[in-house]
Motif scaffolding. Structure first.
Motif, PDB file in Angstrom:
ATOM      1  N   PRO A   1       0.870  -1.343   0.129  1.00 44.45           N
ATOM      2  CA  PRO A   1       0.143  -0.123   0.040  1.00 44.45           C
ATOM      3  C   PRO A   1       0.875   1.082  -0.169  1.00 44.45           C
ATOM      4  O   PRO A   1       0.349   2.323   0.189  1.00 44.45           O
ATOM      5  CB  PRO A   1      -0.826  -0.110   1.205  1.00 44.45           C
ATOM      6  N   GLY A   2       2.134   1.035  -0.046  1.00 51.04           N
ATOM      7  CA  GLY A   2       2.972   2.210  -0.035  1.00 51.04           C
ATOM      8  C   GLY A   2       3.292   2.858   1.376  1.00 51.04           C
ATOM      9  O   GLY A   2       3.906   3.771   1.344  1.00 51.04           O
ATOM     10  N   ARG A   3       2.864   2.116   2.289  1.00 49.02           N
ATOM     11  CA  ARG A   3       3.228   2.430   3.908  1.00 49.02           C
ATOM     12  C   ARG A   3       4.234   1.676   4.298  1.00 49.02           C
ATOM     13  O   ARG A   3       5.286   1.406   3.574  1.00 49.02           O
ATOM     14  CB  ARG A   3       1.868   2.359   4.577  1.00 49.02           C
ATOM     15  N   THR A   4       4.498   1.467   5.537  1.00 48.07           N
ATOM     16  CA  THR A   4       5.634   1.084   6.217  1.00 48.07           C
ATOM     17  C   THR A   4       5.507  -0.496   5.675  1.00 48.07           C
ATOM     18  O   THR A   4       6.836  -1.028   5.525  1.00 48.07           O
ATOM     19  CB  THR A   4       5.625   1.002   7.620  1.00 48.07           C
TER      20      THR A   4
ATOM     21  N   ARG B   1       9.395  -0.884   5.525  1.00 45.92           N
ATOM     22  CA  ARG B   1      10.475   0.164   5.443  1.00 45.92           C
ATOM     23  C   ARG B   1      10.545   0.999   6.540  1.00 45.92           C
ATOM     24  O   ARG B   1       9.565   1.778   7.101  1.00 45.92           O
ATOM     25  CB  ARG B   1       9.832   1.130   4.369  1.00 45.92           C
TER      26      ARG B   1
ATOM     27  N   ASN C   1      12.442   4.026   9.098  1.00 44.03           N
ATOM     28  CA  ASN C   1      13.430   5.388   8.991  1.00 44.03           C
ATOM     29  C   ASN C   1      13.801   5.344  10.602  1.00 44.03           C
ATOM     30  O   ASN C   1      14.040   6.491  11.036  1.00 44.03           O
ATOM     31  CB  ASN C   1      13.075   6.704   8.640  1.00 44.03           C
TER      32      ASN C   1
END
Lengths: 414, 445
Positions: free
Chosen positions: B269-272, B302, B304
């Protein structure tokens, strides 16, 4: 100098327009491109009594007009017609000496329009070839229009409605950034790897600053560099005006310029083909979309350090900050979507706005609560509520909507 | 009669006023027309100028102060006028507008050439690898030079919206030093794909991929290489551009099969977080018993968390069956940026008891991009270990420098070392250590 009347739609026409919009039909006249509504002089504008901070202006490139949207109701309330085939590129609304003004670049006609929104009159000022992007001086007296095909800057006196000077020596000048206090403006050259500095009192190019170092392999592989050039799209100031960031597309580097001395104090590596830097209003971040490797470079703008490289999208054309710097919206034009980053955690999600949409530019309202995104393929503006990321579509905005502008909002164009 | 005379007199008196008004109107009208004509002439002039303009990018020489001030001409004493610092020369590029008339034929030709580029995209990649064994415990190996190479031809097309058709034809030859050293790890992953007869062209991949569900799902099916989708890593995942040793391309316990019929489904979904599952035939055949299906699932994040620097964290589990025995393995793959140029990677994973004994492997390394002011170059080093309970273990290390000579041509000198290997070749221990020096040349279009 030529003067003509910017034709405003009267109240009756507005009522008809709303009806047509409700029916989902085009609000445009069949042929000829210009509304035949009689000129409405005086106080017919529905803008009277409204703050320009709550009004969204959308330039429509193919219909040669500017659509006016009430940001409180998200309804189209007016339409400023320019001329047919004008290819209006960018607009800027401003309050000057009690007057509400709208500045629009007429790229195809090589003119700019200085429109008095109170009485519906406009001054048309001839410029160099293809004025696209522009900026107004902090005192609001002068605007610099970048003539991208002419390689020049037209300095225009806004109230007098005349070109004061035409400043030469640029290569596809793609934008203008006035410094808020120092009497100078920065000009990015898309067709070269340098930034020009103009003395805004004398209207003269006084310095040129080299940005980005092309890899040495360029000399061995000239085909790429002699085929097309991707220089500098924009010069972005930190909110305090202390530094200017200029990203160079071909070298994949961003130069940090000390505005006091106009010296490059640092050069940072970004991803491939960086577009331009977008400053967060709190001055903490500079975010740069890199369309070559589809990443977003995040720079700590106080330390001038790259702190993160985030996954991006395809064809990124802009970044809007919202909610007191808590969110950043990255337009991924070729993905028909907007990437939403939460700051400072930089967690993200993708907001798909539709299918086969070409998203162009966006503006954030001054309160940071809404983002207006122009979509040229379906003639719409999408309104993102930053609190919950709910999206509302305003259809039939105009033909090929491109630039979005709100006074004191976060605006940009490409 | 008298009244008529009065009317006539009045008419005579009033005529000049009427005539004057008429004249003024006509003058105004003419001025207006003149203004309109002037404007149209300006407009036409602008359009005519635009029609005649051509664009060309020119290579230029410029003179730059250390702090960025730029000049087109050499400066006095080669010094910067603002601070007296030494000015240096640089080669740059600039787009200029030329008032050059192009014929309609030339414009059509250029437009057709542009259009041709938009059809099926074709890419090519050629990799040549030369390796020399510098030291090993096996006699007669240090004077041997090994050459291998592969050529890939890619075709990419978009048959429909949100879909991609990808075809990779590959020709490969040469076996690399493992034919003599017989390491557990594999010192040339590119040559590892070579199957007899050598030098034949094979269809390496051919798949169709499409996105759906607001483009959150991506489904790929066809002849696939599942290692392209699972156990990915930004630092160590490609034998043609990164490390050459197999343990630094994928985790040895991943054990994906030779490319064959398979499918992969990813939810992103393009999130974490994102996740994917994949299946592939073990035999390369489209008709296989269900016990010979290779299946894998992965969960990725993903993050950070480290000073806002981006990192990818993946955990996967796979299962496959051969000889009627199921074998399962789990592993993780991490890449984490430490600075704008330095990136760290790490992998580890292990198998359960299967048709071969339990295996555990790990590897870690660093990459540094843009050394010596060469923004595209890269230096990287990695160290890893493979242990199999019955056979023994092996340690392997590799370092390389990838230097771009042009945009499309890169050469990569590398050195590989095999340490503490328990592998026996012809009854003899491999070496401690064995050193292999290599040079990889890659051309990519």
């Amino acid at each position: 100098m030529l003067t003509f009347l910017a034709v405003f739609i009267g109240n009756t026409a507005l009522a008809e327009q709303k009806t047509e919009l409700a029916m989902g039909q085009s609000v445009y006249p069949p042929a000829g491109g210009i509304w035949k509504t009689p000129p409405a002089q005086g106080a017919l504008s529905p803008l009277s009594g409204k703050s320009l901070k709550t009004v969204v202006f959308v330039t429509n490139r193919d219909s040669g007009d500017v659509t006016v949207i009430d940001a409180q109701t998200d309804q189209i309330i007016n339409r400023v017609n320019l001329e047919s085939w004008v290819n209006s590129h960018m607009a800027m609304s401003m309050q000057m000496g009690g007057k509400k003004m709208l500045l629009v670049s007429g790229t195809q006609k090589n003119v700019v329009y200085l429109i008095d929104l109170d009485n519906g009159t406009a001054k048309v000022v001839p410029t160099g070839l293809a004025p696209e992007h522009f900026d107004a001086s902090p005192d609001g007296h002068t605007a610099y229009f970048a003539n991208i095909d002419g390689g020049s800057i037209s300095a225009v006196d806004i109230m007098a409605g005349k070109e004061l000077a035409r400043i030469e020596g640029f290569y596809e000048p793609h934008g203008v950034t006035f410094h808020p206090t120092l009497k100078k403006a920065y000009i990015p050259n898309l067709g070269a790897h340098e930034v020009g500095v103009i003395d805004t009192v004398e209207h003269k190019l006084i310095k040129r600053i080299a940005i980005g170092e092309l890899p040495k392999v360029a000399a061995l592989n000239p085909d790429k560099y002699l085929g097309e050039i991707q220089g500098i799209v924009n010069v972005t100031l930190t909110p305090d005006g202390r530094y200017a960031y200029a990203a160079d597309g071909d070298s994949g580097q961003v130069g940090v310029i000390d505005t006091a001395t106009d010296e490059v104090v640092k050069t940072l590596q970004t991803g491939e083909e960086p577009w331009r830097a977008y400053a967060s209003p709190d001055g903490k971040w500079m975010m740069i979309p890199n369309n070559g490797d589809e990443t977003v470079t995040v720079i700590d703008a106080r330390k001038h350090k790259v702190v993160a490289t985030l996954p991006g999208g395809a064809g990124m054309t802009g970044i809007n900050y919202a909610l007191d710097n808590r969110k950043a919206y990255v337009i991924a034009a070729e993905d028909s979507s907007v990437l939403v980053y939460n700051l400072p955690s930089f967690t993200s999600k993708k907001l798909v706005l539709g299918k086969n949409l070409a998203l162009e530019t966006a503006a954030t309202t001054p309160d940071g609560k809404k983002v207006y995104v122009a979509a040229s393929t379906d003639n719409s503006v999408y309104v993102i509520n930053a609190e919950d990321d709910q999206v509302k579509r305003i259809a039939n905005v105009g033909q090929f909507p491109w630039g979005v502008a709100i006074m004191d909002g976060q605006n940009y164009c490409h | 009669m008298k009244r008529l005379l009065v009317y006539a007199a009045l008419l005579l008196v009033s005529t000049p006023a009427w005539a004057e008004t008429n004249l003024q109107d006509r003058i105004q009208d003419m001025e207006s027309q003149l203004d309109s004509l002037k404007r149209q002439v300006e407009d036409l002039r602008g359009r005519a100028t635009l029609l005649g303009l051509s664009e060309e990018v020119k290579q230029i020489k410029q003179y730059v102060c250390p702090r960025g001030h730029l000049f087109d001409a050499p400066q006095t004493d080669n010094r910067c006028p603002t601070d007296g610092a030494k000015v240096r020369e640089r080669v740059s590029y600039r787009k200029v507008k030329l008032a050059r008339q192009e014929s309609i034929g030339e414009k059509i030709e250029a437009a057709l050439a542009d259009e041709a580029k938009k059809s099926v995209a074709v890419g090519a990649s050629a990799t040549g690898i030369t390796q020399q064994i510098g030291k090993s415990g096996i006699s007669g190996t240090t004077d041997r030079l090994f050459s291998s190479g592969s050529v890939d031809l890619f075709f990419v097309s978009r048959p429909a919206a949100f879909s991609t058709l990808f075809i990779d034809l590959e020709g490969a030859g040469g076996m690399g030093p493992d034919q003599l050293l017989g390491t557990m790890s594999g010192l040339n992953d590119d040559a590892g794909r070579v199957v007899a007869p050598e030098d034949k062209v094979m269809l390496r991949e051919a798949w169709l991929s499409f996105e759906f569900g607001k483009r959150r799902f991506r489904f790929t099916a066809g002849k696939v290489d599942l290692a392209n989708y699972f156990d990915a890593n930004r630092v160590a995942n490609d034998e043609t551009t990164q490390f050459l040793s197999s343990p630094f391309v994928n985790n040895p316990v991943l054990e994906t099969q030779a490319n064959g019929p398979g499918a992969a489904l990813f939810y992103d979904p393009g999130r974490t977080f994102y996740a994917g599952v994949g299946v592939q035939s073990e035999s390369g055949s489209g008709s296989v018993p269900y016990k010979q299906i290779y299946s894998i699932a992965e969960l990725g994040a993903r993050l950070n968390w480290l000073f806002h620097k981006d990192g990818n964290y993946r955990i996967w589990g796979r299962s496959h069956g051969q000889l009627g025995i199921y074998e399962r393995a789990v592993g993780v793959s991490v890449d984490q940026r430490l600075s704008s140029r330095v990136m760290l990677f790490g992998r580890c994973g292990g198998t359960g008891r299967g048709y071969v004994d339990r295996t555990f492997a790990w590897s870690a390394g660093l990459s540094y991009s843009g050394p010596f002011h060469r923004s595209k170059d890269e230096i990287a080093a990695a160290y890893g270990s493979v242990n199999q309970r019955t056979v023994g273990g092996e340690r392997i290390a590799e370092a390389y420098y990838r230097a771009f000579l042009t945009e499309h041509l890169a050469v990569t000198p590398n050195v590989q070392g095999v340490f503490r290997s328990d592998v026996l070749v012809g009854g003899l221990p491999l070496a401690d250590p064995a050193l292999v020096f290599g040079l990889r040349t890659q051309i990519e279009f």
